[in-house]
Scaffold this motif. Structure first.
Motif, PDB file in Angstrom:
ATOM      1  N   MET A   1       0.829  -1.197   0.000  1.00 39.34           N
ATOM      2  CA  MET A   1       0.000   0.000   0.000  1.00 39.34           C
ATOM      3  C   MET A   1       0.867   1.252   0.000  1.00 39.34           C
ATOM      4  SD  MET A   1      -2.735   1.424   2.815  1.00 39.34           S
ATOM      5  CE  MET A   1      -3.856   0.082   2.710  1.00 39.34           C
ATOM      6  N   GLY A   2       1.893   1.307   0.831  1.00 38.67           N
ATOM      7  CA  GLY A   2       2.690   2.505   0.973  1.00 38.67           C
ATOM      8  C   GLY A   2       3.435   2.879  -0.293  1.00 38.67           C
ATOM      9  N   GLY A   3       3.569   4.178  -0.538  1.00 44.00           N
ATOM     10  CA  GLY A   3       4.322   4.679  -1.663  1.00 44.00           C
ATOM     11  C   GLY A   3       3.512   4.938  -2.915  1.00 44.00           C
ATOM     12  N   ARG A   4       2.337   4.396  -3.003  1.00 47.24           N
ATOM     13  CA  ARG A   4       1.487   4.647  -4.166  1.00 47.24           C
ATOM     14  C   ARG A   4       0.731   5.951  -3.967  1.00 47.24           C
ATOM     15  NH1 ARG A   4      -1.110  -0.934  -3.650  1.00 47.24           N
ATOM     16  NH2 ARG A   4      -2.728   0.429  -2.883  1.00 47.24           N
ATOM     17  N   TYR A   5       0.230   6.478  -5.063  1.00 49.40           N
ATOM     18  CA  TYR A   5      -0.595   7.676  -4.987  1.00 49.40           C
ATOM     19  C   TYR A   5      -2.060   7.290  -4.960  1.00 49.40           C
ATOM     20  CZ  TYR A   5       3.557  10.318  -6.163  1.00 49.40           C
ATOM     21  OH  TYR A   5       4.807  10.869  -6.154  1.00 49.40           O
ATOM     22  N   ALA A   6      -2.830   8.082  -4.248  1.00 50.06           N
ATOM     23  CA  ALA A   6      -4.272   7.887  -4.190  1.00 50.06           C
ATOM     24  C   ALA A   6      -4.921   9.260  -4.107  1.00 50.06           C
ATOM     25  CB  ALA A   6      -4.654   7.046  -2.978  1.00 50.06           C
ATOM     26  N   VAL A   7      -6.197   9.300  -4.423  1.00 50.67           N
ATOM     27  CA  VAL A   7      -6.953  10.548  -4.391  1.00 50.67           C
ATOM     28  C   VAL A   7      -8.000  10.446  -3.291  1.00 50.67           C
ATOM     29  CG1 VAL A   7      -8.468  12.079  -5.696  1.00 50.67           C
ATOM     30  CG2 VAL A   7      -6.587  10.912  -6.854  1.00 50.67           C
ATOM     31  N   ILE A  14      -4.659  14.786  -3.932  1.00 44.11           N
ATOM     32  CA  ILE A  14      -3.854  13.611  -4.227  1.00 44.11           C
ATOM     33  C   ILE A  14      -2.762  13.512  -3.170  1.00 44.11           C
ATOM     34  CG2 ILE A  14      -2.330  14.843  -5.804  1.00 44.11           C
ATOM     35  CD1 ILE A  14      -2.180  12.211  -7.422  1.00 44.11           C
ATOM     36  N   GLY A  15      -2.434  12.300  -2.784  1.00 43.51           N
ATOM     37  CA  GLY A  15      -1.398  12.109  -1.784  1.00 43.51           C
ATOM     38  C   GLY A  15      -0.713  10.772  -1.950  1.00 43.51           C
ATOM     39  N   LYS A  16       0.472  10.686  -1.381  1.00 45.07           N
ATOM     40  CA  LYS A  16       1.212   9.433  -1.362  1.00 45.07           C
ATOM     41  C   LYS A  16       0.759   8.656  -0.137  1.00 45.07           C
ATOM     42  CE  LYS A  16       5.410   9.162  -2.847  1.00 45.07           C
ATOM     43  NZ  LYS A  16       6.871   9.264  -3.014  1.00 45.07           N
ATOM     44  N   VAL A  17       0.407   7.408  -0.350  1.00 47.24           N
ATOM     45  CA  VAL A  17      -0.048   6.568   0.755  1.00 47.24           C
ATOM     46  C   VAL A  17       1.159   6.251   1.634  1.00 47.24           C
ATOM     47  CG1 VAL A  17      -1.086   4.363   1.384  1.00 47.24           C
ATOM     48  CG2 VAL A  17      -1.910   5.593  -0.625  1.00 47.24           C
ATOM     49  N   MET A  18       1.061   6.631   2.908  1.00 46.36           N
ATOM     50  CA  MET A  18       2.156   6.431   3.847  1.00 46.36           C
ATOM     51  C   MET A  18       1.924   5.217   4.749  1.00 46.36           C
ATOM     52  SD  MET A  18       3.978   8.800   2.725  1.00 46.36           S
ATOM     53  CE  MET A  18       5.356   8.641   3.831  1.00 46.36           C
ATOM     54  N   GLY A  19       0.698   4.829   4.910  1.00 48.62           N
ATOM     55  CA  GLY A  19       0.384   3.694   5.775  1.00 48.62           C
ATOM     56  C   GLY A  19      -1.034   3.797   6.277  1.00 48.62           C
ATOM     57  N   VAL A  25      -6.426   5.643   6.369  1.00 44.74           N
ATOM     58  CA  VAL A  25      -5.228   5.601   5.550  1.00 44.74           C
ATOM     59  C   VAL A  25      -4.587   6.980   5.645  1.00 44.74           C
ATOM     60  CG1 VAL A  25      -4.341   5.327   3.202  1.00 44.74           C
ATOM     61  CG2 VAL A  25      -6.227   3.892   4.001  1.00 44.74           C
ATOM     62  N   GLN A  26      -3.276   7.004   5.848  1.00 42.63           N
ATOM     63  CA  GLN A  26      -2.575   8.281   5.942  1.00 42.63           C
ATOM     64  C   GLN A  26      -1.971   8.633   4.596  1.00 42.63           C
ATOM     65  OE1 GLN A  26       0.031   7.351   9.286  1.00 42.63           O
ATOM     66  NE2 GLN A  26      -1.126   8.875  10.442  1.00 42.63           N
ATOM     67  N   ARG A  34       2.256  18.073   5.693  1.00 43.89           N
ATOM     68  CA  ARG A  34       1.531  17.415   6.772  1.00 43.89           C
ATOM     69  C   ARG A  34       0.618  16.318   6.234  1.00 43.89           C
ATOM     70  NH1 ARG A  34      -0.771  20.304  11.932  1.00 43.89           N
ATOM     71  NH2 ARG A  34      -1.752  18.511  12.885  1.00 43.89           N
ATOM     72  N   GLU A  35       0.720  15.150   6.835  1.00 37.86           N
ATOM     73  CA  GLU A  35      -0.135  14.029   6.451  1.00 37.86           C
ATOM     74  C   GLU A  35      -1.565  14.291   6.904  1.00 37.86           C
ATOM     75  OE1 GLU A  35       1.465  10.418   8.083  1.00 37.86           O
ATOM     76  OE2 GLU A  35       3.272  10.560   6.886  1.00 37.86           O
ATOM     77  N   TRP A  36      -2.494  13.650   6.227  1.00 37.00           N
ATOM     78  CA  TRP A  36      -3.883  13.705   6.656  1.00 37.00           C
ATOM     79  C   TRP A  36      -4.467  12.304   6.599  1.00 37.00           C
ATOM     80  CZ3 TRP A  36      -2.690  14.903   1.612  1.00 37.00           C
ATOM     81  CH2 TRP A  36      -3.495  14.392   0.617  1.00 37.00           C
ATOM     82  N   ASP A  37      -5.540  12.119   7.345  1.00 32.47           N
ATOM     83  CA  ASP A  37      -6.217  10.825   7.420  1.00 32.47           C
ATOM     84  C   ASP A  37      -7.400  10.806   6.467  1.00 32.47           C
ATOM     85  OD1 ASP A  37      -4.501   9.954   9.425  1.00 32.47           O
ATOM     86  OD2 ASP A  37      -5.796  10.692  11.026  1.00 32.47           O
TER      87      ASP A  37
END
Length: 66
Positions: A1-7, A14-19, A25-26, A34-37
């Motif tokens: 999951m981590g490292g891919r992009y999602a909307v 758009i953000g990079k999935v961090m975990g 999903v962050q 800043r990450e968001w949930d």
């Protein structure tokens, strides 16, 4: 999951999935920040244009660093 992009379907960011943290999903904005949930049900995979937009934003941010 981590490292891919999602909307985030709630607002189109758009953000990079961090975990995953608990039920969320962050995501981190392209180029950092800043990450968001986001609830998993609101995510959609990033399309080719979304990924290109994110990679350009990351490259622009990297070019500004000393």
């Amino acid at each position: 999951m981590g490292g891919r992009y999602a909307v985030d379907g709630r607002d189109g960011r758009i953000g990079k999935v961090m975990g995953q943290e608990g039920p969320y999903v962050q995501l981190r904005p392209p180029g950092g920040g800043r990450e968001w949930d986001c609830p998993p049900g609101a995510l959609r995979p990033a399309g080719p244009w979304d990924e290109l937009r994110a990679k350009v934003a990351e490259a622009n941010q990297a070019s500004r660093l000393p």
